[in-house]
Structure formats: C-alpha cells, structure tokens
Design an enzyme around this catalytic site. Structure first.
Site, PDB file in Angstrom:
ATOM      1  N   SER A 135      24.078  64.520  12.032  1.00  0.00           N
ATOM      2  CA  SER A 135      23.458  64.877  10.752  1.00  0.00           C
ATOM      3  C   SER A 135      23.496  63.697   9.787  1.00  0.00           C
ATOM      4  O   SER A 135      24.444  62.894   9.809  1.00  0.00           O
ATOM      5  CB  SER A 135      24.231  66.057  10.156  1.00  0.00           C
ATOM      6  OG  SER A 135      23.932  66.201   8.802  1.00  0.00           O
ATOM      7  N   TYR A 160      31.549  70.145   6.957  1.00  0.00           N
ATOM      8  CA  TYR A 160      30.416  70.101   7.896  1.00  0.00           C
ATOM      9  C   TYR A 160      30.197  68.665   8.371  1.00  0.00           C
ATOM     10  O   TYR A 160      30.109  68.382   9.569  1.00  0.00           O
ATOM     11  CB  TYR A 160      29.150  70.650   7.227  1.00  0.00           C
ATOM     12  CG  TYR A 160      27.890  70.406   8.014  1.00  0.00           C
ATOM     13  CD1 TYR A 160      27.673  71.051   9.228  1.00  0.00           C
ATOM     14  CD2 TYR A 160      26.920  69.521   7.557  1.00  0.00           C
ATOM     15  CE1 TYR A 160      26.512  70.816   9.968  1.00  0.00           C
ATOM     16  CE2 TYR A 160      25.758  69.281   8.283  1.00  0.00           C
ATOM     17  CZ  TYR A 160      25.561  69.925   9.484  1.00  0.00           C
ATOM     18  OH  TYR A 160      24.417  69.696  10.211  1.00  0.00           O
TER      19      TYR A 160
HETATM   20  N1  LIG Z   1      17.894  71.597  10.013  1.00  0.00           N
HETATM   21  C1  LIG Z   1      18.379  70.476   9.488  1.00  0.00           C
HETATM   22  O1  LIG Z   1      17.896  69.989   8.454  1.00  0.00           O
HETATM   23  C2  LIG Z   1      19.526  69.751  10.132  1.00  0.00           C
HETATM   24  C3  LIG Z   1      19.960  68.550   9.556  1.00  0.00           C
HETATM   25  C4  LIG Z   1      21.009  67.871  10.165  1.00  0.00           C
HETATM   26  C5  LIG Z   1      21.598  68.351  11.318  1.00  0.00           C
HETATM   27  N2  LIG Z   1      21.168  69.537  11.851  1.00  0.00           N
HETATM   28  C6  LIG Z   1      21.827  70.007  13.059  1.00  0.00           C
HETATM   29  O2  LIG Z   1      20.832  70.324  14.016  1.00  0.00           O
HETATM   30  C7  LIG Z   1      21.246  71.420  14.830  1.00  0.00           C
HETATM   31  C8  LIG Z   1      20.220  72.525  14.786  1.00  0.00           C
HETATM   32  O3  LIG Z   1      20.058  72.915  13.429  1.00  0.00           O
HETATM   33  P1  LIG Z   1      19.081  74.076  12.986  1.00  0.00           P
HETATM   34  O4  LIG Z   1      18.513  73.669  11.681  1.00  0.00           O
HETATM   35  O5  LIG Z   1      18.193  74.437  14.109  1.00  0.00           O
HETATM   36  O6  LIG Z   1      20.151  75.230  12.710  1.00  0.00           O
HETATM   37  P2  LIG Z   1      20.122  76.765  13.105  1.00  0.00           P
HETATM   38  O7  LIG Z   1      21.300  77.378  12.412  1.00  0.00           O
HETATM   39  O8  LIG Z   1      18.778  77.338  12.866  1.00  0.00           O
HETATM   40  O9  LIG Z   1      20.377  76.716  14.663  1.00  0.00           O
HETATM   41  C9  LIG Z   1      21.651  76.687  15.245  1.00  0.00           C
HETATM   42  C10 LIG Z   1      21.720  77.813  16.269  1.00  0.00           C
HETATM   43  O10 LIG Z   1      22.980  77.714  16.906  1.00  0.00           O
HETATM   44  C11 LIG Z   1      23.502  79.007  17.066  1.00  0.00           C
HETATM   45  N3  LIG Z   1      24.964  78.893  17.109  1.00  0.00           N
HETATM   46  C12 LIG Z   1      25.799  78.551  16.097  1.00  0.00           C
HETATM   47  N4  LIG Z   1      27.070  78.570  16.513  1.00  0.00           N
HETATM   48  C13 LIG Z   1      27.030  78.925  17.828  1.00  0.00           C
HETATM   49  C14 LIG Z   1      28.019  79.122  18.828  1.00  0.00           C
HETATM   50  N5  LIG Z   1      29.325  78.973  18.548  1.00  0.00           N
HETATM   51  N6  LIG Z   1      27.624  79.474  20.060  1.00  0.00           N
HETATM   52  C15 LIG Z   1      26.311  79.638  20.362  1.00  0.00           C
HETATM   53  N7  LIG Z   1      25.325  79.480  19.460  1.00  0.00           N
HETATM   54  C16 LIG Z   1      25.688  79.121  18.209  1.00  0.00           C
HETATM   55  C17 LIG Z   1      23.014  79.811  15.872  1.00  0.00           C
HETATM   56  O11 LIG Z   1      22.953  81.200  16.136  1.00  0.00           O
HETATM   57  C18 LIG Z   1      21.645  79.208  15.632  1.00  0.00           C
HETATM   58  O12 LIG Z   1      20.623  79.970  16.244  1.00  0.00           O
HETATM   59  C19 LIG Z   1      22.622  71.823  14.300  1.00  0.00           C
HETATM   60  O13 LIG Z   1      23.587  71.161  15.068  1.00  0.00           O
HETATM   61  C20 LIG Z   1      22.617  71.277  12.886  1.00  0.00           C
HETATM   62  O14 LIG Z   1      23.927  71.031  12.420  1.00  0.00           O
HETATM   63  C21 LIG Z   1      20.133  70.245  11.287  1.00  0.00           C
END
Ligand SMILES: NC(=O)c1ccc[n+]([C@@H]2O[C@H](COP(=O)([O-])OP(=O)(O)OC[C@H]3O[C@@H](n4cnc5c(N)ncnc54)[C@H](O)[C@@H]3O)[C@@H](O)[C@H]2O)c1
Length: 332
Positions: A135, A160
């Site tokens: 991130s 985080y």
């Molecule tokens: N969206 C952004 O702007 C952004 C920015 C930086 C980093 N990220 C990272 O990208 C990745 C995806 O982000 P996103 O925006 O799709 O988030 P999101 O929350 O929509 O997707 C994450 C998914 O992981 C699942 N999850 C969480 N903990 C879990 C566990 N212990 N076991 C199984 N499933 C689990 C959740 O149910 C969710 O569906 C994450 O690692 C997030 O930290 C996202």
C-alpha cells in the site's frame, strides 16, 4: 509472458474490490482461478456476494469461503489444487481509520494471513510467482514527493501501514530463504465501479445522494494520487507477466508503486462527483485524522519499465464511470 496453461492462479480476497476486478479480467481471458475470501462484514457483505455471483458464471472459477489465517483450512484448499503455481494475494483487513478501532483484525489477516499464504507457496515445487498487495500507506510520515520505491519507509502513521510494511519484510525473508519469486504492489487510492464503500469516492457519493454532510478532512487540503481500477488491473497483469528472476544473486523480490502519478485535490474530486450527480455536497470541514497522510503521489518509472504499466485514466474520466455504475447498481 503469462500464458494459458493447465496451471491455475490463486486469488485471495476474490470478493473484494480489486480481487473481483482482477479475477473477472483473468476469467474473461480464459485463465483458471481458485478464489478465497472469508466474506467478512467490514463493509456491506451483499456487495461482496454480488461480485462473486458475476464470477460464478464462469466454469473455470472455483470459490472457497475461508479465512486465510486458518492454516488447516487453507492447507486443505491448497492440497486440493496442486495446479496452483501463481498467487495474487489481495485479502487483507484494509482501511486506515478502522485500524484505530479494531487493531487485532489487522494482525490476524495481514500478518497471520500473509504468513499462511507464503508458507503454502514455499511448499510447492515449481511454484512460479507470489504477488501481493502492499500500500502507498507504507510511505507514512515521508514528506518527499513523489513517493519512490527507493525511499526509506520506516515511519508508518497507522497500524494498517505497519502491517503492510511488515508483509514486505516477511516476503523479503522468504524470497531470500526459499527463492520464491515475489512481487509487492503498493496501490495508491484505487477507485472505480464495484469499489469499496468505506473509501472516499463511495462515501462522498452516498452522502451527496442521501443529503448527508461529507466529512472533508484536513480542511479540504488533502491530496491523493487516485488510481482507476482498470489501470491497477493492467499493473497486476503486467506483474503476472514479469516474475523476478530466480537466477539473480539477490532475493527474487521486487516492489512497485501502482499509482496514477497525479496528485489530485480532494475538493476537485468532490466537484467532479457533484457534477456527475447534478447535486451539491454539504461539506463538513474537519482537521487531519490520526493515521491519515496529507498527500500521496506515486513515482512509477520502475513500474513503467518492468511491468509495462501505463495508467491512462484521469479522474475526469474515472469518476463518471464510477457514478454510472453506482446509479445502475443502487438504482438511483
Ligand atoms: N483499494 C485501495 O485503494 C487499496 C490501496 C492500497 C492497498 N490496498 C490493498 O489491496 C488489497 C485489496 O484491497 P481492496 O480495496 O480490494 O479491499 P477489499 O476489502 O474490497 O478486499 C479485501 C477482501 O479480502 C477479504 N478478506 C479480508 N480478510 C480476510 C481473511 N482473513 N481471510 C479471507 N479473506 C479476507 C475481504 O472479505 C474482502 O473481500 C488489500 O490487501 C488492501 O490492503 C488497497
């Protein structure tokens, strides 16, 4: 080059925003995907289920509802699919502000969960590539812009961010010890259709539609490198095509920024949403929140060179696409 073969790709967090969008892309291109998600209720579970429903139309998709920190369950799934040779690990407890409220959710999913997935990768002979989500928040208290992968980032301003940085370090140790080709992708504020309801564009749209005030932190002086989902998916596809070489003398582990390389004022972002909805926002100006950084901007030269990454969607195009989806999905 990434090619269709008898191998499959494990996508964790497959019902999430990025996991869903990536998997749809992979399935449309004929890849076989094993998806894992625990469908937790951090945000609206019905949105996660609706995403899954679209994926389940494809015969080369197999879904498991599982917690990635449940080692026994993950082992079972892993053993059942010896054809998995690549992993895109996106499951995590996301969100900066929620890490102040429920810190242990971050340790469980982002540390234990990450470790569980890496251990699975380690077991498999012929394993090809471990890609995982980091991130932009790892840059934390850095003030030098744009944020470059060469910059030190030892000053996280949220738990985080600390877990994401820890994931990078843990992966580095595994890449060194077991020579697992690994790629960490630092995503910068991703938005677009099927996006996350806890993030700015979604929160602002909901608030404007429902005549609620928008909380504008840092008195509107916040700037973000907003990255459209399709550009992020291109970046992940690029990473899938470019596993770090196992032949190199150093650990086969690379980290890249995936941002839009433009820092946008939050206020201008809100104006675009207002324009698309044809409705004014009620603004509630507030100070910077604990855990938040005032500005983000990605330096993307290495991503352009190695991953063929080239973001093409300005917010003036991306916001209308999001609003179009939002109106259709929520029937407003
Ligand atoms: N969206 C952004 O702007 C952004 C920015 C930086 C980093 N990220 C990272 O990208 C990745 C995806 O982000 P996103 O925006 O799709 O988030 P999101 O929350 O929509 O997707 C994450 C998914 O992981 C699942 N999850 C969480 N903990 C879990 C566990 N212990 N076991 C199984 N499933 C689990 C959740 O149910 C969710 O569906 C994450 O690692 C997030 O930290 C996202």
């Amino acid at each position: 080059m990434l090619s269709l073969s008898s191998s499959s790709i494990l996508v964790t967090g497959v019902a999430g925003f990025i996991g869903y969008s990536l998997t749809l892309r992979l399935l449309k291109h004929g890849f076989t995907v094993v998806g894992v998600d625990n469908l937790n209720d951090y945000y609206d579970v019905s949105l996660k289920q609706a995403r899954l429903k679209n994926l389940e139309n494809f015969s080369c998709f197999k879904f498991y509802q599982a917690n990635i920190s449940d080692r026994a369950h993950m082992q079972q799934i892993w053993d059942h699919h010896p054809s998995i040779l690549q992993i895109v690990h996106l499951a995590a407890q996301a969100g900066v502000r929620y890490s102040l409220i429920n810190p242990f959710a971050y340790i469980e999913s982002n540390i234990m969960g990450h470790m569980t997935i890496l251990e699975l990768a380690r077991q498999r002979e012929r394993f090809q590539h471990f890609i995982y989500a980091s991130s932009s928040s790892v840059y934390g208290g850095n003030t030098k812009l744009p944020f470059s992968i060469e910059d030190r980032c030892d000053t996280p301003v949220s738990l985080y961010a600390a877990t994401k940085k820890a994931d990078e370090l843990i992966t580095q140790s595994y890449a060194h010890l077991y020579r697992i080709p690994s790629t960490g992708l630092r995503f910068f504020t991703v938005y677009g259709p099927w996006g996350r309801p806890d993030m700015a564009v979604f929160l602002f749209t909901n608030a404007i539609v429902n005549d609620h005030p928008i909380q504008v932190f840092n008195y509107g002086k916040m700037k973000r490198d907003f990255t459209y989902i399709d550009d992020i998916i291109e970046g992940i596809m690029g990473a899938l095509n470019a596993p770090p070489s196992q032949e190199a003398s150093t650990a086969p582990h690379k980290i890249y920024n995936l941002g839009n390389n433009k820092s946008e004022k939050l206020i201008e972002f809100i104006e675009l949403i207002e324009k698309e909805l044809g409705k004014k926002a009620i603004l509630e100006m507030l100070p910077l929140q604990a855990g938040d950084v005032p500005e983000s901007l990605a330096e993307i030269t290495a991503s352009e060179q190695d991953l063929n990454y080239s973001p093409t969607t300005p917010i003036s195009q991306g916001i209308p696409k999001f609003i179009e989806w939002y109106k259709e999905y929520y029937k407003v």
